[in-house]
Write a protein that holds these residues in place. Structure first.
Motif, PDB file in Angstrom:
ATOM      1  N   ARG A  51      27.512  67.907  50.894  1.00  0.00           N
ATOM      2  CA  ARG A  51      27.552  69.124  51.706  1.00  0.00           C
ATOM      3  C   ARG A  51      26.249  69.313  52.483  1.00  0.00           C
ATOM      4  NH1 ARG A  51      29.262  74.140  48.292  1.00  0.00           N
ATOM      5  NH2 ARG A  51      28.828  75.123  50.297  1.00  0.00           N
ATOM      6  N   ASP A  54      26.323  66.878  55.387  1.00  0.00           N
ATOM      7  CA  ASP A  54      27.211  67.382  56.443  1.00  0.00           C
ATOM      8  C   ASP A  54      26.555  68.527  57.206  1.00  0.00           C
ATOM      9  OD1 ASP A  54      29.053  65.519  55.595  1.00  0.00           O
ATOM     10  OD2 ASP A  54      30.276  66.968  54.472  1.00  0.00           O
ATOM     11  N   ASP A  57      23.962  67.233  59.558  1.00  0.00           N
ATOM     12  CA  ASP A  57      24.582  66.653  60.748  1.00  0.00           C
ATOM     13  C   ASP A  57      24.980  67.745  61.735  1.00  0.00           C
ATOM     14  OD1 ASP A  57      24.263  64.142  59.667  1.00  0.00           O
ATOM     15  OD2 ASP A  57      26.346  63.985  58.964  1.00  0.00           O
TER      16      ASP A  57
END
Length: 99
Positions: A51, A54, A57
């Motif tokens: 998580r 992500d 990103d």
């Protein structure tokens, strides 16, 4: 007298052996429980690291978007993506066969 002492010694040995067995059993159960908890925590850590990756990103993508200049291409892209505007000469086809 010797019998009484032997009988008392046997009871004491039985009590000590039972206490030691109970303690060892408790330790084994505790170790097994700790191993299950450790496995769950490792899985949770992997999930949280994914998580975080992500999220990093997404942050990088948003930072790149903020770094772009406000030119005509940017305005057209935002109008198309966010406001669903289209150019006058654009033809849009909708396909709902996959639904």
């Amino acid at each position: 007298m010797f019998k009484l002492k032997l009988n008392m010694n046997f009871r004491m040995n039985f009590f000590v052996k039972t206490a030691i067995f109970t303690f060892i059993f408790f330790c084994i159960i505790s170790i097994i429980n700790l191993q299950f908890n450790l496995k769950e925590l490792k899985n949770e850590r992997i999930s949280l690291e994914q998580r975080i990756s992500d999220s990093n990103d997404i942050i990088e993508q948003l930072s790149d978007q903020l770094a772009q200049p406000y030119d005509d291409e940017y305005i057209k892209r935002i109008a198309k993506d966010k406001l669903n505007y289209r150019m006058p000469d654009e033809i849009i086809y909708y396909n709902d066969l996959l639904k």
